[in-house]
Design an enzyme around this catalytic site. Structure first.
Site, short mmCIF file in Angstrom:
data_model
loop_
_atom_site.label_atom_id
_atom_site.label_comp_id
_atom_site.label_asym_id
_atom_site.label_seq_id
_atom_site.Cartn_x
_atom_site.Cartn_y
_atom_site.Cartn_z
N THR A 85 7.97 -21.05 53.68
CA THR A 85 9.36 -21.48 53.52
C THR A 85 9.62 -22.90 54.02
OG1 THR A 85 9.92 -20.41 55.61
CG2 THR A 85 10.26 -19.13 53.59
N ASP A 86 8.67 -23.49 54.68
CA ASP A 86 8.81 -24.87 55.18
C ASP A 86 8.12 -25.81 54.20
OD1 ASP A 86 8.85 -27.28 56.50
OD2 ASP A 86 7.69 -26.61 58.22
N ILE A 87 8.89 -26.62 53.49
CA ILE A 87 8.30 -27.54 52.52
C ILE A 87 8.12 -28.94 53.08
CG2 ILE A 87 9.10 -26.25 50.50
CD1 ILE A 87 11.21 -28.69 50.33
N SER A 88 8.23 -29.10 54.36
CA SER A 88 8.07 -30.44 54.95
C SER A 88 6.68 -31.01 54.67
CB SER A 88 8.34 -30.41 56.45
OG SER A 88 7.39 -29.61 57.13
#
Length: 188
Positions: A91-94
């Site tokens: 869920t973290d697209i960084s």
């Protein structure tokens, strides 16, 4: 049978294992020559005078390897990024900011267009903008079938549409591709 330096490393690892395990050389060579890519992992779809290539991206290291590969392609055509952030994608697209997308700026004169799609299409468009891609070259299209049509319409003969999806986006676009081009199911 797979392009890209990282696939050569994978093949070498397989050959090393085969050698260390005592497999006959002929069997190893035959296996490598008969190898076909799995769905979405350098999968090529031949459309006569055009081509589609689906290349999974899921982390900055792998993404950078794909970007390195794209720089070696003679007639790149169009690049589409399909970015989701579902649980299976992470869920973290960084991590998109850790990939070296700036290498695409030198290629953008050879690219007919950049498309972004998926749940995080807008985030990918912003990342491309900050990488130096001209914003008038970036198209946001959240409908996969419409994105596919628009991207294919930009291709000239001899060019390839590169689709770079995250995992769940790959499953989504693969359904569209399977139906349209009568491809094998995922696990065949």
């Amino acid at each position: 049978n797979l392009p890209g330096l990282y696939n050569i490393y994978n093949a070498l690892a397989g050959v090393t294992f085969a050698e260390a395990s005592g497999f006959p050389h002929e069997k190893t060579i035959r296996s490598l020559t008969r190898f076909e890519s799995g769905f979405g992992r350098m999968e090529s779809i031949n459309l006569g005078d055009k081509n589609i290539q689906v290349i999974l991206i899921k982390n900055p290291t792998g993404f950078n390897q794909v970007l390195n590969y794209l720089q070696t392609v003679e007639n790149p055509g169009v690049i589409s990024f399909l970015i989701n952030d579902k649980i299976a994608d992470g869920t973290d697209i960084s991590w998109l900011w850790d990939a070296e997308l700036e290498v695409l700026t030198d290629m953008q004169t050879r690219i007919s267009g950049f498309f972004v799609s998926g749940i995080r299409a807008e985030d990918m468009a912003v990342r491309l903008k900050y990488a130096g891609i001209f914003t008038d070259r970036i198209t946001i299209e959240n409908d996969n079938a419409a994105m596919l049509d628009a991207a294919l319409n930009k291709l000239k003969p001899g060019e390839t549409l590169f689709i770079l999806p995250t995992y769940t986006a790959m499953l989504d676009i693969r359904k569209v591709l399977k139906k349209r081009f009568k491809l094998k199911s995922f696990w065949q």
